[in-house]
Design an enzyme around this catalytic site. Sequence first.
Site, mmCIF file in Angstrom:
data_model
loop_
_atom_site.group_PDB
_atom_site.id
_atom_site.type_symbol
_atom_site.label_atom_id
_atom_site.label_comp_id
_atom_site.label_asym_id
_atom_site.label_seq_id
_atom_site.Cartn_x
_atom_site.Cartn_y
_atom_site.Cartn_z
ATOM 1 N N PRO A 172 0.797 -1.230 0.000
ATOM 2 C CA PRO A 172 0.000 0.000 0.000
ATOM 3 C C PRO A 172 0.828 1.278 0.000
ATOM 4 C CG PRO A 172 -0.096 -1.078 2.151
ATOM 5 C CD PRO A 172 0.563 -2.039 1.204
ATOM 6 N N ASN A 173 0.315 2.225 -0.747
ATOM 7 C CA ASN A 173 0.860 3.588 -0.854
ATOM 8 C C ASN A 173 2.133 3.678 -1.688
ATOM 9 O OD1 ASN A 173 -1.207 4.729 0.887
ATOM 10 N ND2 ASN A 173 -0.194 3.644 2.548
ATOM 11 N N ALA A 199 3.285 -1.000 4.559
ATOM 12 C CA ALA A 199 2.767 -1.034 5.927
ATOM 13 C C ALA A 199 2.305 -2.429 6.359
ATOM 14 C CB ALA A 199 1.626 -0.025 6.077
ATOM 15 N N TYR A 237 11.360 8.472 0.601
ATOM 16 C CA TYR A 237 11.241 7.447 -0.441
ATOM 17 C C TYR A 237 11.823 7.868 -1.792
ATOM 18 C CZ TYR A 237 8.149 5.415 3.037
ATOM 19 O OH TYR A 237 7.648 4.893 4.200
ATOM 20 N N ARG A 252 4.910 10.848 -2.416
ATOM 21 C CA ARG A 252 4.799 10.508 -0.996
ATOM 22 C C ARG A 252 6.161 10.673 -0.314
ATOM 23 N NH1 ARG A 252 4.601 4.351 1.239
ATOM 24 N NH2 ARG A 252 4.352 4.862 3.445
ATOM 25 N N HIS A 309 12.819 -2.949 1.635
ATOM 26 C CA HIS A 309 12.263 -1.659 2.051
ATOM 27 C C HIS A 309 13.152 -0.558 1.495
ATOM 28 C CE1 HIS A 309 9.429 -3.603 4.688
ATOM 29 N NE2 HIS A 309 10.414 -4.415 5.036
ATOM 30 N N ASN A 354 8.047 -5.712 -1.401
ATOM 31 C CA ASN A 354 8.037 -4.598 -0.467
ATOM 32 C C ASN A 354 6.624 -4.570 0.129
ATOM 33 O OD1 ASN A 354 7.960 -2.270 1.000
ATOM 34 N ND2 ASN A 354 9.075 -1.043 -0.498
ATOM 35 N N ARG A 392 13.336 4.369 12.012
ATOM 36 C CA ARG A 392 12.180 5.265 11.943
ATOM 37 C C ARG A 392 11.242 5.049 13.142
ATOM 38 N NH1 ARG A 392 9.607 4.703 6.293
ATOM 39 N NH2 ARG A 392 8.511 6.565 7.007
ATOM 40 N N GLU A 449 12.554 -9.764 0.981
ATOM 41 C CA GLU A 449 11.837 -8.594 1.513
ATOM 42 C C GLU A 449 12.701 -7.352 1.278
ATOM 43 O OE1 GLU A 449 11.413 -8.812 5.742
ATOM 44 O OE2 GLU A 449 10.264 -6.941 5.894
HETATM 45 C C1 DQA Z 1 8.445 0.774 3.457
HETATM 46 C C2 DQA Z 1 8.580 1.020 4.970
HETATM 47 C C3 DQA Z 1 7.247 0.812 5.668
HETATM 48 O O1 DQA Z 1 7.390 1.065 7.064
HETATM 49 C C4 DQA Z 1 6.198 1.758 5.115
HETATM 50 O O2 DQA Z 1 4.948 1.497 5.707
HETATM 51 C C5 DQA Z 1 6.120 1.753 3.635
HETATM 52 C C6 DQA Z 1 7.344 1.631 2.842
HETATM 53 C C7 DQA Z 1 9.750 1.113 2.697
HETATM 54 O O3 DQA Z 1 9.840 0.755 1.541
HETATM 55 O O4 DQA Z 1 10.651 1.740 3.266
HETATM 56 O O5 DQA Z 1 5.053 1.961 3.067
HETATM 57 O O6 DQA Z 1 8.159 -0.583 3.237
#
Ligand code: DQA
Length: 151
Positions: free
Chosen positions: A11-12, A78, A24, A19, A104, A75, A111, A102
């Site tokens: 998501p997002n 959240a 990011y 964002r 990020h 990825n 964070r 995985e």
């Molecule tokens: C994320 C880190 C997560 O905590 C966050 O909710 C994201 C992006 C990252 O790519 O750094 O949406 O996965």
Amino acid sequence: MARHVLVVNGPNLGRLGVRQPDVYGHQDLETLRKDCTQWGHELGLDVEVRQTDDEAEMIHWMHEAADGAIPVVMNPAAFTHYSYGLADAAHMVGDAGVPLMEVHISNPAARDEFRKRSVISPVATGTITGMGFFGYRLALEAVAHIIGQEA
Ligand code: DQA
């Protein structure tokens, strides 16, 4: 024939570029798609990049990966921090004998408190954090390395 690899984003991450660019970066999902496809070509992988805001859809993609023995770069965004449903589905990918990396973009450990726990890490083959989009390249290299060892 190049091995199919799924690069799935939670998501997002469709909002990349707008964002929190300080966290990011300024590049969008389309750029990530092009980068991953190019890196895949270089590594002999047929990379397909997907993004969803929907937990059920992400879980179904893991079922598809498990059934098809398709390696995954994920990825979970959240979902990382609370989705046991996605963790169980990711476990099935590992059970199918294929890697699940995985990734990020940021370093969640540096964070907010709630980002310090990943329910996906225990079922992932490995985790790469804090390297921006380059982390996806490293994850694809890991996939190529692992499946190359098996060949
Ligand atoms: C994320 C880190 C997560 O905590 C966050 O909710 C994201 C992006 C990252 O790519 O750094 O949406 O996965």
